[in-house]
Write an enzyme that holds these catalytic residues in place. Sequence first.
Site, PDB file in Angstrom:
ATOM      1  CB  CYS A 112      -0.932   0.012   1.140  1.00 28.68           C
ATOM      2  SG  CYS A 112      -1.883  -1.525   1.255  1.00 28.68           S
ATOM      3  CG  HIS A 251      -3.337   3.115   2.271  1.00 29.58           C
ATOM      4  ND1 HIS A 251      -3.717   2.887   1.284  1.00 29.58           N
ATOM      5  CD2 HIS A 251      -3.461   2.001   3.056  1.00 29.58           C
ATOM      6  CE1 HIS A 251      -3.996   1.702   0.986  1.00 29.58           C
ATOM      7  NE2 HIS A 251      -3.975   0.923   2.145  1.00 29.58           N
ATOM      8  CG  ASN A 281      -6.601  -1.188   0.798  1.00 29.91           C
ATOM      9  OD1 ASN A 281      -5.948  -1.015   0.469  1.00 29.91           O
ATOM     10  ND2 ASN A 281      -6.075  -1.756   2.236  1.00 29.91           N
TER      11      ASN A 281
HETATM   12  N1  ACO Z   1     -18.567  -9.643   8.567  1.00 28.24           N
HETATM   13  C1  ACO Z   1     -19.054  -9.836   9.812  1.00 28.24           C
HETATM   14  N2  ACO Z   1     -18.089 -10.115  10.850  1.00 28.24           N
HETATM   15  C2  ACO Z   1     -17.002 -10.109  10.506  1.00 28.24           C
HETATM   16  C3  ACO Z   1     -16.457  -9.946   9.305  1.00 28.24           C
HETATM   17  C4  ACO Z   1     -17.335  -9.595   8.340  1.00 28.24           C
HETATM   18  N3  ACO Z   1     -16.734  -9.431   7.147  1.00 28.24           N
HETATM   19  N4  ACO Z   1     -14.985  -9.837   9.441  1.00 28.24           N
HETATM   20  C5  ACO Z   1     -14.604 -10.148  10.878  1.00 28.24           C
HETATM   21  N5  ACO Z   1     -15.654 -10.608  11.264  1.00 28.24           N
HETATM   22  C6  ACO Z   1     -16.068 -10.726  12.675  1.00 28.24           C
HETATM   23  C7  ACO Z   1     -14.923 -11.543  13.272  1.00 28.24           C
HETATM   24  O1  ACO Z   1     -15.024 -12.937  13.178  1.00 28.24           O
HETATM   25  C8  ACO Z   1     -14.767 -11.209  14.740  1.00 28.24           C
HETATM   26  O2  ACO Z   1     -15.876 -12.230  15.303  1.00 28.24           O
HETATM   27  P1  ACO Z   1     -15.571 -12.709  17.022  1.00 28.24           P
HETATM   28  O3  ACO Z   1     -15.484 -11.637  17.692  1.00 28.24           O
HETATM   29  O4  ACO Z   1     -16.714 -13.727  17.003  1.00 28.24           O
HETATM   30  O5  ACO Z   1     -14.327 -13.315  16.909  1.00 28.24           O
HETATM   31  C9  ACO Z   1     -15.415  -9.826  14.670  1.00 28.24           C
HETATM   32  O6  ACO Z   1     -16.020  -9.283  13.455  1.00 28.24           O
HETATM   33  C10 ACO Z   1     -14.444  -8.754  15.089  1.00 28.24           C
HETATM   34  O7  ACO Z   1     -13.355  -8.982  14.340  1.00 28.24           O
HETATM   35  P2  ACO Z   1     -12.214  -7.981  14.464  1.00 28.24           P
HETATM   36  O8  ACO Z   1     -11.002  -8.440  13.679  1.00 28.24           O
HETATM   37  O9  ACO Z   1     -11.863  -7.751  16.163  1.00 28.24           O
HETATM   38  O10 ACO Z   1     -12.758  -6.509  13.847  1.00 28.24           O
HETATM   39  P3  ACO Z   1     -12.080  -5.197  13.587  1.00 28.24           P
HETATM   40  O11 ACO Z   1     -13.099  -4.031  14.441  1.00 28.24           O
HETATM   41  O12 ACO Z   1     -10.622  -5.016  14.081  1.00 28.24           O
HETATM   42  O13 ACO Z   1     -12.278  -4.848  12.020  1.00 28.24           O
HETATM   43  C11 ACO Z   1     -11.072  -5.046  10.333  1.00 28.24           C
HETATM   44  C12 ACO Z   1     -11.828  -5.905  11.095  1.00 28.24           C
HETATM   45  C13 ACO Z   1     -11.895  -4.364   9.486  1.00 28.24           C
HETATM   46  C14 ACO Z   1     -10.187  -6.023   9.326  1.00 28.24           C
HETATM   47  C15 ACO Z   1     -10.035  -3.871  10.810  1.00 28.24           C
HETATM   48  O14 ACO Z   1      -9.409  -4.740  11.822  1.00 28.24           O
HETATM   49  C16 ACO Z   1      -8.956  -3.167   9.729  1.00 28.24           C
HETATM   50  O15 ACO Z   1      -9.519  -2.572   9.045  1.00 28.24           O
HETATM   51  N6  ACO Z   1      -7.794  -3.512   9.915  1.00 28.24           N
HETATM   52  C17 ACO Z   1      -6.951  -2.752   9.083  1.00 28.24           C
HETATM   53  C18 ACO Z   1      -6.806  -3.789   7.914  1.00 28.24           C
HETATM   54  C19 ACO Z   1      -5.883  -2.903   6.836  1.00 28.24           C
HETATM   55  O16 ACO Z   1      -5.965  -1.623   6.750  1.00 28.24           O
HETATM   56  N7  ACO Z   1      -5.000  -3.617   6.049  1.00 28.24           N
HETATM   57  C20 ACO Z   1      -4.188  -2.837   5.103  1.00 28.24           C
HETATM   58  C21 ACO Z   1      -3.199  -3.879   4.686  1.00 28.24           C
HETATM   59  S1  ACO Z   1      -3.764  -4.146   2.923  1.00 28.24           S
HETATM   60  C22 ACO Z   1      -2.151  -4.184   2.274  1.00 28.24           C
HETATM   61  O17 ACO Z   1      -0.969  -3.841   2.761  1.00 28.24           O
HETATM   62  C23 ACO Z   1      -2.095  -4.827   0.764  1.00 28.24           C
END
Ligand code: ACO
Length: 324
Positions: A112, A251, A281
Site C-alpha cells: 500500500c 492510504h 482498499n
Molecule cells: N462480517 C461480519 N463479521 C466479521 C467480518 C465480516 N466481514 N469480518 C470479521 N468479522 C468478525 C470476526 O470474526 C470477529 O468475530 P468474533 O468476535 O466472533 O471473533 C468480529 O467480527 C470482530 O473482528 P475484529 O477483527 O476484531 O474486527 P475489527 O473491528 O478489528 O475490524 C478489520 C476488522 C475491518 C479488518 C479492521 O481490523 C481493519 O480494517 N484492519 C486494518 C486492515 C488494513 O488496513 N489492512 C491494510 C493492509 S492491505 C495491504 O498492505 C495490501
Amino acid sequence: MNSVILGTGAYAPDRVLTNADLERMVETSDSWILERTGIRERRIVQSGQACSDLAIEAANRALLAARVSPSDIDVILLATCTGDTPLPATACLVQHRLGAVRAAACDISAACCGFIYALAIGDVYIKSGMKHVLVIGAEVMSAITDWTDRNTCVLFGDGAGAVVLGRSVDESKVLSTHLHANGRISDLIYVPGGGSRDPASDDVLQNKRCFIKMRGNETFKIAVKTMEEATHEALKANGMVPQDIDLFIPHQANVRILRAVSQRLGLSEEKVMINLDRFGNTSAASIPLALDQAIQDGRIKRGNKVVMAAFGAGLTWASAVVQW
Ligand code: ACO
C-alpha cells in the site's frame, strides 16, 4: 532541480461489487462492513482484465492532463503487488503499449506504500537530471483475495492511478518524501505461497496460500500509529504544523483508521480526502486514485500543500508533501 506533478489520471473497472453482493458470498452484512470499515462498494476487474490494463488507462489520462507525449517519458515506475505475471515487470508491458519508446521500466513492490515509494524514486530521478517520470499505482487485489474469507474479502478493490513528474520551474514541487520499513512484522499482512519460498503447486492452491492473509486488528493499531508518525515527520521536515495542511490524502484502508489519524492530527473533516466508500482498499492505487479525484473535484488549488501518508504490508510506512 526539484520535481513537480504535471498531471494526474485514474481508472477503476466498471464492475461494482456492493456490500449486498458480498452478503450473498460470505456470512457478513452491509451494516457490519459499513460500520467497521466505511466501505460501501468496490470495483472489480472483468474476467481477462489485468493490472497493466488498468495502469495503461490511468497513465494515458495522466499523460493527457500533463500534456506529455509517451515518447518523452524517461522511466516508468509501476507500484504494484498484483502484476500481470511474476515475470517480466508489468511496467514493461505498460511501456510497450503506451509507446513510451525511450522509457526504462520496472515495478516497485511496497504494497500500500508502493505509490509513495515510487514517487520518492521518481523525485530522485528528476533531481538527478531526468525530464519526465511516469509513476503509476495499479492493483488487481481481487486476484489475491480469498473470496471465502470474510475477514479480508470485504476490504479490497481494484483500480489504478498515475502521475507524470517533470522539472519544477516555480514554487510547485514535491517538497519531501520519507520512507520506512520494518520486516520484523512481515507476517502481519502477507501472501504465504506462490513465491520461491513455497512455489506454486496444487497444495498451495488447495490450502489457499496464494491469497492474502492478515491480522486485521493488530494491523489497525499499527496503521494509526505509523501514519500519525509519518505525517509528523513530514510536517517537521518542512517546518509545518498540521494546520498548514490544505489536503490530507491518507492510504484508504479503513475509515476508522483515517478518522483516528485525522483526529490525532487535529484535522477537520473537509481537509481529509476519503473515497474508500466507493473503492475499498486498492493498495498501491489508493493514494493516486484519491489524488486524481481531489483534483477533478477542485479540492486542490495552486499553492496548496498536500500531505500523503500510507502504511502497508512489509510493514512499510511513508509520507510525501507536495506543494501544488
Ligand atoms: N462480517 C461480519 N463479521 C466479521 C467480518 C465480516 N466481514 N469480518 C470479521 N468479522 C468478525 C470476526 O470474526 C470477529 O468475530 P468474533 O468476535 O466472533 O471473533 C468480529 O467480527 C470482530 O473482528 P475484529 O477483527 O476484531 O474486527 P475489527 O473491528 O478489528 O475490524 C478489520 C476488522 C475491518 C479488518 C479492521 O481490523 C481493519 O480494517 N484492519 C486494518 C486492515 C488494513 O488496513 N489492512 C491494510 C493492509 S492491505 C495491504 O498492505 C495490501
